[in-house]
Design an enzyme around this catalytic site. Structure first.
Site, PDB file in Angstrom:
ATOM      1  N   ASP A 154       0.825  -1.215   0.000  1.00  0.00           N
ATOM      2  CA  ASP A 154       0.000   0.000   0.000  1.00  0.00           C
ATOM      3  C   ASP A 154       0.862   1.269   0.000  1.00  0.00           C
ATOM      4  O   ASP A 154       1.865   1.330   0.724  1.00  0.00           O
ATOM      5  CB  ASP A 154      -0.877   0.073   1.265  1.00  0.00           C
ATOM      6  N   ASP A 165      -0.633  -2.867  -4.346  1.00  0.00           N
ATOM      7  CA  ASP A 165      -1.818  -2.969  -3.479  1.00  0.00           C
ATOM      8  C   ASP A 165      -2.485  -1.597  -3.473  1.00  0.00           C
ATOM      9  O   ASP A 165      -2.256  -0.810  -4.395  1.00  0.00           O
ATOM     10  CB  ASP A 165      -1.394  -3.482  -2.085  1.00  0.00           C
ATOM     11  N   ASP A 166      -3.291  -1.282  -2.450  1.00  0.00           N
ATOM     12  CA  ASP A 166      -3.997  -0.010  -2.473  1.00  0.00           C
ATOM     13  C   ASP A 166      -3.046   1.161  -2.708  1.00  0.00           C
ATOM     14  O   ASP A 166      -1.998   1.260  -2.061  1.00  0.00           O
ATOM     15  CB  ASP A 166      -4.732   0.219  -1.140  1.00  0.00           C
ATOM     16  N   HIS A 196      -4.247  -1.515  -6.357  1.00  0.00           N
ATOM     17  CA  HIS A 196      -5.642  -1.895  -6.134  1.00  0.00           C
ATOM     18  C   HIS A 196      -6.602  -0.710  -6.101  1.00  0.00           C
ATOM     19  O   HIS A 196      -7.766  -0.885  -5.803  1.00  0.00           O
ATOM     20  CB  HIS A 196      -5.770  -2.705  -4.840  1.00  0.00           C
ATOM     21  N   ARG A 243     -12.963   2.254  -4.590  1.00  0.00           N
ATOM     22  CA  ARG A 243     -13.407   1.017  -3.925  1.00  0.00           C
ATOM     23  C   ARG A 243     -13.743   1.293  -2.465  1.00  0.00           C
ATOM     24  O   ARG A 243     -12.969   1.928  -1.750  1.00  0.00           O
ATOM     25  CB  ARG A 243     -12.297  -0.026  -4.003  1.00  0.00           C
ATOM     26  N   LYS A 281     -14.915  -0.957   0.893  1.00  0.00           N
ATOM     27  CA  LYS A 281     -15.191  -2.316   1.379  1.00  0.00           C
ATOM     28  C   LYS A 281     -15.394  -2.305   2.892  1.00  0.00           C
ATOM     29  O   LYS A 281     -14.660  -1.652   3.634  1.00  0.00           O
ATOM     30  CB  LYS A 281     -14.095  -3.301   0.947  1.00  0.00           C
TER      31      LYS A 281
END
Ligand SMILES: *[C@@H]1O[C@H](CO)[C@@H](O)[C@H](O)[C@H]1NC(C)=O
Ligand SMILES: *[C@@H]1O[C@H](CO)[C@@H](O)[C@H](O)[C@H]1NC(C)=O
Ligand SMILES: *[C@@H]1O[C@H](CO)[C@@H](O)[C@H](O)[C@H]1NC(C)=O
Ligand SMILES: *[C@@H]1O[C@H](CO)[C@@H](O)[C@H](O)[C@H]1NC(C)=O
Ligand SMILES: *[C@@H]1O[C@H](CO)[C@@H](O)[C@H](O)[C@H]1NC(C)=O
Ligand SMILES: *[C@@H]1O[C@H](CO)[C@@H](O)[C@H](O)[C@H]1NC(C)=O
Ligand SMILES: *[C@@H]1O[C@H](CO)[C@@H](O)[C@H](O)[C@H]1NC(C)=O
Length: 380
Positions: A198, A219-220, A241, A274, A276
């Site tokens: 991240d 990743d993020d 991500h 995104r 979540k």
């Protein structure tokens, strides 16, 4: 910089002589000195003594040594210069760089680079096991008008910036490049060597601006897990991500409010925007805006909202303990790959309110989009 000042922790010109002076400084620290450090061992004296600190070509030795800037004096300016390098530490419980203080500026000299020696750690599984790795490369605890700017960082082992309990902080004008971790290595069984990399993890923080920053990672790009009034603007995110809220629920702080992602580009990533949330937990996600986000080559979901995370992965069964309200996607446009869904929204029963898609147009994904909220379904 005053090379011959009493307050230098070391002069590159007269090594032995200034080392004596640095020792003298130890005994009677000036309140407002200038320190020029070229050795790791000089940093603690500099932090205790000076408000203008240059860290020139610091090589951090093996064995759990941190660049510990957690107790900087108010309004200190720390400049990374030349190449900052790290040895190997066989541990997952130390933080290579810690930044803390009020009104602090952390910056770089032109051409400076911070290299986290990710290659010594990467094994394709990140924080899920394998080689012990420092999980948070830079831990940020800055407040009161602090700024982190101009840093060029590469090869961080797992997560890069952990921004926790910060307020009134700006992070800007950075290049964060973990592309070398895209390539598999001898330990990664064919996977990208870097994992869980991240760019920014932001939690329990208020009034934070992250802007004008490029992130190449796996990743993020940015993940906000809690906090209020956080703006993420003018980002270029590649390889990761996407721009994320979450996952929310089951942590010590599960409230994330007034978050704006704007004027950004996300390419070659699994998702764009995104959100979540975790199954059977509680929390609040309120006032979230994604505006003017351009997407290209998105491989899973163009826009993704899911309330079904459990043990770190989605299950398909959402729950409704985390309330999502006032979520606006405005001018989110671009392309997904043919194996992607342009849109995916999976809300729990009654737990989503006022999710609005405005001027949203994502194309290319051929798997059927599915949105169980709003009632009108996915954008068309
Ligand atoms: C790191 O420590 C583990 C035990 O925690 C040990 O098995 C491993 O050999 C060590 N690796 C290195 C490179 O020192
Ligand atoms: C954005 O950041 C880059 C460094 O990554 C810098 O060169 C440029 O000047 C910054 N732009 C603005 C508008 O500050
Ligand atoms: C929100 O944070 C920004 C800094 O990013 C700050 O300028 C602004 O005043 C904050 N808003 C409120 C209501 O505190
Ligand atoms: C939209 O974002 C792009 C960067 O992706 C930026 O260049 C452009 O100026 C933004 N548009 C507006 C209206 O702010
Ligand atoms: C699309 O993104 C993937 C990473 O998700 C990358 O491997 C691939 O090279 C990209 N394709 C193009 C055409 O850039
Ligand atoms: C959401 O934004 C509205 C309007 O700006 C504001 O009145 C409300 O307090 C915000 N909600 C939260 C939870 O901060
Ligand atoms: C909408 O997004 C596109 C692509 O990012 C950008 O060029 C345009 O300026 C945006 N328009 C507005 C009104 O923000």
């Amino acid at each position: 910089m005053h090379r011959f000042s009493l307050f230098s922790c070391l002069s590159t010109v007269v090594l032995a002589a200034t080392f004596q002076l640095a020792t003298a400084v130890d005994a009677d620290p000036p309140s407002n000195g200038v320190c020029f450090c070229t050795e790791y061992s000089q940093i603690s004296v500099a932090v205790a003594s000076c408000t203008a600190i240059t860290l020139q070509d610091i090589a951090v030795p093996d064995g759990g040594n941190s660049i510990d800037l957690s107790k900087l004096k108010d309004n200190s300016v720390v400049t990374f210069a030349g190449k900052t390098t790290f040895g190997f530490t066989n541990s997952s419980s130390f933080d290579p760089i810690i930044l803390g203080g009020k009104g602090v500026t952390i910056t770089s000299a032109p051409g400076a680079i911070i290299d986290g020696n990710g290659q010594a750690y990467w094994d394709g599984i990140g924080s899920n096991g394998g080689v012990p790795k420092p999980n948070h490369f830079i831990v940020v605890k800055l407040t009161s008008g602090s700024v982190i700017k101009n840093l060029h960082i590469r090869n961080w082992p797992v997560h890069l910036f952990t921004v926790s309990h910060c307020s009134d902080l700006v992070m800007r004008d950075m290049v964060l490049d973990n592309r070398e971790g895209d390539v598999p290595n001898a330990r990664s069984a064919g996977l990208a060597a870097a994992h869980n990399s991240d760019g920014f993890d932001v939690g329990s923080s208020t009034n934070v601006l992250i802007t004008n920053t490029t992130v190449y990672n796996q990743d993020d790009c940015v993940a906000v897990t809690s906090g209020n009034n956080i703006t993420v603007d003018n980002m270029y995110c590649s390889g990761g991500h996407g721009l994320s809220i979450g996952s929310i629920g089951g942590k010590s702080d599960n409230t994330v409010t007034n978050i704006k992602f704007s004027n950004s580009v996300v390419v070659d990533s699994s998702n764009g925007p995104r959100i979540k949330t975790n199954f059977d937990t509680t929390g609040l996600v309120s006032n979230i805006t994604y505006s003017n986000i351009s997407l290209q080559n998105i491989s899973s979901y163009g826009i993704d909202v899911q309330q079904d995370y459990l043990n770190g992965g989605p299950t398909g069964s959402p729950s409704n303990g985390v309330l999502l309200e006032n979520i606006l996607f405005d001018n989110v446009t671009g392309t997904a790959t043919s194996s992607a869904k342009n849109y995916y929204v999976l809300c729990g029963e009654g737990s989503c309110k006022n999710i609005v898609f405005q001027n949203v147009d994502i194309t290319g994904g051929q798997k059927s989009s599915s949105c169980n909220f709003p009632e009108s379904g996915c954008p068309t």
